[in-house]
Structures are given as C-alpha cells and as structure tokens.
Design a protein around this motif. Sequence first.
Motif, PDB file in Angstrom:
ATOM      1  N   VAL A 131      14.284  18.528 -14.857  1.00 52.38           N
ATOM      2  CA  VAL A 131      13.945  18.090 -16.211  1.00 52.38           C
ATOM      3  C   VAL A 131      15.211  17.834 -17.030  1.00 52.38           C
ATOM      4  O   VAL A 131      15.317  16.827 -17.740  1.00 52.38           O
ATOM      5  CB  VAL A 131      13.047  19.136 -16.909  1.00 52.38           C
ATOM      6  N   VAL A 132      16.182  18.720 -16.911  1.00 57.08           N
ATOM      7  CA  VAL A 132      17.439  18.538 -17.640  1.00 57.08           C
ATOM      8  C   VAL A 132      18.171  17.301 -17.121  1.00 57.08           C
ATOM      9  O   VAL A 132      18.733  16.526 -17.900  1.00 57.08           O
ATOM     10  CB  VAL A 132      18.329  19.795 -17.500  1.00 57.08           C
ATOM     11  N   ARG A 133      18.161  17.095 -15.826  1.00 56.98           N
ATOM     12  CA  ARG A 133      18.814  15.913 -15.246  1.00 56.98           C
ATOM     13  C   ARG A 133      18.236  14.633 -15.821  1.00 56.98           C
ATOM     14  O   ARG A 133      18.975  13.701 -16.192  1.00 56.98           O
ATOM     15  CB  ARG A 133      18.637  15.912 -13.719  1.00 56.98           C
ATOM     16  N   ARG A 134      16.913  14.591 -15.917  1.00 59.24           N
ATOM     17  CA  ARG A 134      16.268  13.389 -16.438  1.00 59.24           C
ATOM     18  C   ARG A 134      16.471  13.247 -17.949  1.00 59.24           C
ATOM     19  O   ARG A 134      16.636  12.136 -18.461  1.00 59.24           O
ATOM     20  CB  ARG A 134      14.774  13.421 -16.114  1.00 59.24           C
ATOM     21  N   ALA A 135      16.454  14.353 -18.654  1.00 57.02           N
ATOM     22  CA  ALA A 135      16.606  14.306 -20.110  1.00 57.02           C
ATOM     23  C   ALA A 135      17.979  13.771 -20.510  1.00 57.02           C
ATOM     24  O   ALA A 135      18.112  13.063 -21.517  1.00 57.02           O
ATOM     25  CB  ALA A 135      16.397  15.696 -20.705  1.00 57.02           C
ATOM     26  N   PHE A 136      19.009  14.089 -19.710  1.00 55.84           N
ATOM     27  CA  PHE A 136      20.372  13.696 -20.066  1.00 55.84           C
ATOM     28  C   PHE A 136      20.996  12.719 -19.075  1.00 55.84           C
ATOM     29  O   PHE A 136      22.199  12.453 -19.145  1.00 55.84           O
ATOM     30  CB  PHE A 136      21.251  14.946 -20.180  1.00 55.84           C
ATOM     31  N   SER A 137      20.190  12.198 -18.144  1.00 54.99           N
ATOM     32  CA  SER A 137      20.679  11.235 -17.150  1.00 54.99           C
ATOM     33  C   SER A 137      21.958  11.733 -16.486  1.00 54.99           C
ATOM     34  O   SER A 137      22.973  11.012 -16.406  1.00 54.99           O
ATOM     35  CB  SER A 137      20.930   9.874 -17.816  1.00 54.99           C
ATOM     36  N   LYS A 139      24.754  12.729 -13.857  1.00 49.70           N
ATOM     37  CA  LYS A 139      25.237  12.149 -12.609  1.00 49.70           C
ATOM     38  C   LYS A 139      25.054  13.171 -11.489  1.00 49.70           C
ATOM     39  O   LYS A 139      24.918  14.369 -11.744  1.00 49.70           O
ATOM     40  CB  LYS A 139      26.696  11.743 -12.752  1.00 49.70           C
ATOM     41  N   PRO A 140      25.045  12.708 -10.235  1.00 57.43           N
ATOM     42  CA  PRO A 140      24.784  13.607  -9.098  1.00 57.43           C
ATOM     43  C   PRO A 140      25.643  14.868  -9.072  1.00 57.43           C
ATOM     44  O   PRO A 140      25.140  15.970  -8.823  1.00 57.43           O
ATOM     45  CB  PRO A 140      25.057  12.713  -7.888  1.00 57.43           C
ATOM     46  N   LYS A 141      26.937  14.735  -9.342  1.00 61.22           N
ATOM     47  CA  LYS A 141      27.820  15.902  -9.305  1.00 61.22           C
ATOM     48  C   LYS A 141      27.448  16.920 -10.373  1.00 61.22           C
ATOM     49  O   LYS A 141      27.378  18.126 -10.113  1.00 61.22           O
ATOM     50  CB  LYS A 141      29.278  15.465  -9.489  1.00 61.22           C
ATOM     51  N   GLY A 142      27.196  16.432 -11.590  1.00 62.59           N
ATOM     52  CA  GLY A 142      26.821  17.331 -12.678  1.00 62.59           C
ATOM     53  C   GLY A 142      25.477  17.975 -12.438  1.00 62.59           C
ATOM     54  O   GLY A 142      25.281  19.163 -12.726  1.00 62.59           O
ATOM     55  N   ALA A 143      24.537  17.202 -11.906  1.00 65.56           N
ATOM     56  CA  ALA A 143      23.203  17.735 -11.616  1.00 65.56           C
ATOM     57  C   ALA A 143      23.263  18.806 -10.539  1.00 65.56           C
ATOM     58  O   ALA A 143      22.574  19.830 -10.615  1.00 65.56           O
ATOM     59  CB  ALA A 143      22.277  16.599 -11.188  1.00 65.56           C
ATOM     60  N   ALA A 144      24.098  18.579  -9.517  1.00 66.59           N
ATOM     61  CA  ALA A 144      24.237  19.554  -8.429  1.00 66.59           C
ATOM     62  C   ALA A 144      24.849  20.853  -8.932  1.00 66.59           C
ATOM     63  O   ALA A 144      24.421  21.953  -8.546  1.00 66.59           O
ATOM     64  CB  ALA A 144      25.094  18.965  -7.308  1.00 66.59           C
ATOM     65  N   ASN A 209      27.764  17.753 -25.597  1.00 64.20           N
ATOM     66  CA  ASN A 209      28.305  16.624 -24.833  1.00 64.20           C
ATOM     67  C   ASN A 209      27.261  15.825 -24.061  1.00 64.20           C
ATOM     68  O   ASN A 209      27.585  14.791 -23.489  1.00 64.20           O
ATOM     69  CB  ASN A 209      29.363  17.128 -23.849  1.00 64.20           C
ATOM     70  N   GLY A 210      26.021  16.312 -24.027  1.00 66.55           N
ATOM     71  CA  GLY A 210      24.987  15.604 -23.297  1.00 66.55           C
ATOM     72  C   GLY A 210      24.673  14.243 -23.908  1.00 66.55           C
ATOM     73  O   GLY A 210      24.768  14.065 -25.125  1.00 66.55           O
ATOM     74  N   LYS A 211      24.330  13.283 -23.065  1.00 67.04           N
ATOM     75  CA  LYS A 211      24.000  11.937 -23.511  1.00 67.04           C
ATOM     76  C   LYS A 211      22.545  11.638 -23.151  1.00 67.04           C
ATOM     77  O   LYS A 211      22.180  11.622 -21.980  1.00 67.04           O
ATOM     78  CB  LYS A 211      24.908  10.906 -22.856  1.00 67.04           C
ATOM     79  N   SER A 212      21.735  11.432 -24.170  1.00 77.53           N
ATOM     80  CA  SER A 212      20.322  11.144 -23.929  1.00 77.53           C
ATOM     81  C   SER A 212      19.925   9.838 -24.601  1.00 77.53           C
ATOM     82  O   SER A 212      20.423   9.495 -25.677  1.00 77.53           O
ATOM     83  CB  SER A 212      19.433  12.278 -24.465  1.00 77.53           C
ATOM     84  N   LYS A 213      19.015   9.120 -23.966  1.00 77.41           N
ATOM     85  CA  LYS A 213      18.508   7.884 -24.527  1.00 77.41           C
ATOM     86  C   LYS A 213      17.312   8.129 -25.439  1.00 77.41           C
ATOM     87  O   LYS A 213      16.856   7.215 -26.140  1.00 77.41           O
ATOM     88  CB  LYS A 213      18.106   6.930 -23.399  1.00 77.41           C
TER      89      LYS A 213
END
Length: 246
Positions: A131-137, A139-144, A209-213
């Motif tokens: 959910v956090v990955r999708r909310a802030f788009s 990247k793979p490294k940050g999500a991992a 620092n998160g970027k959300s659309k």
Amino acid sequence: MPGIYITRGMTVSIPQFSIRFREDGEIESSPLTLHVRFDVCPTWVQIAKRHLAAALAARISRETAWQGTDEDAKAQALEVEFEASMQAIMAAAVAWDAAYAVLREHVTIPQAMTDTWRNGRTARYTQVAEVVRRAFSLKPKGAALLRSNLKEIYRYRDLAVHPSGKIEAPLLHPELNLGMEWRFVYFRALNAEVAVQAAAAMLWDLANNGKSKDPKVTEYQKTLATRLAEIFPEGAPVIPSRPAAK
C-alpha cells in the motif's frame, strides 16, 4: 448535535454543502455536516518513544543489578526491561498499522491481489509495504528496503502477540553471555531502540520526502510531518548503527 470539539491532529472535512439563491431573493442552503478523522499514527509513535525511554533506563538499571549478587534484583531488572521493550516495539508496529489504515483509503488494490491476501493469509508487513509503495510510487530499491525493515518490526510484534507455547531451549543473551528465556533476548532495550527508531525514521522520510500523485495523500503527508516534528524536535530519528540480535 450542539457542537463539535476539534482537537490538534484532527482532519475536518465538509462532504456536501450547497447554497441556492431563490427567485424571491432568499438564500436556501443544505444542512452543513462536518466529518472528522484523527490520525493515531503519531500518537503511537509518541507512545513507542515513551516506552523506549523507559526501556533504555531499564537497561541501565539491569546493568547495575547484574554487577551485584542480589538474584531477585537481577530478575526484576530483566522483567522491567522486557516489558518496556516489548511495549515500545508493539507501539512502533501499531503506528505503521495506523498509517496503513489512512493510506489504504486512497490506494486502489486490484481485486485479484486483495483475494490473494485474504485467501493466502498474506503477512501483514507485505500488505502494508504494498500500500505504501503504491501510495508513493516507490522505486524497486526503496520498496524492497521498506518491506525488509517492516518485516523485522512485524516479526517482533508477532512474537509478542503470538508467542510460541512450546518449551524451547534457552537463547544466549549477548549482553550477559548467559542462556535465558527467549523473551529476555528478543525484547531488550537494544532491539527496541532499533525497531522504534527505524519505524519512526521511515515514517519521517515518507512524510517529508515521499512523492504522491494523490492530493489527499500529499495533504496527509503535511499533517504527519508537522506532528512528527513535534515528537522529534531535534530532527529526523536516527537508526542506531548497532544491529539488533536475531
């Protein structure tokens, strides 16, 4: 309802409201209804920080007690450190559950994935991380990295909530070099410090620092950032360099 009491940290919204000017010059309006929401994520961060302070103080007391010969004092010191550490780690995990609850309202999860989570009893940390990955788009490294850190925090939470009922061999307490119950090894101040600071640092980073659309997620970020700044006036939480014992 005669009125609504608004507290700091509350989000207030007006779901529907309309005004119409009638032909006779009078104003006609719909009833004004307020909806409110209180985000408990920062509250649980504050609770985690408070219990961490207690755990760190208990560690000092434990070190002092174990320099002596009073066995009752030694046992009591271990119990106090265990209890404070467990509560600190639990509060850190709940803080992330609370953030997840808010973000989940603004993230679309495919039905197939939702079904997989439900039917496969997918681990909580996996759901939160997605959910956090999708909310802030992310990247793979940050999500991992997020998923890996949450996995550890939730592993300790599960140990507290769903402890094994088996009789098991003692574990080595690395600070005392003695075999002990697993709870004294896992739930001690060092591990609590790593878990709480990591949980808070990740929330701080997303808030600042998160970027959300999604504008609603962005709005939530600003509120979260403000409240975390109040909890950590010295700045971003720092994760201890010493790794927690497994």
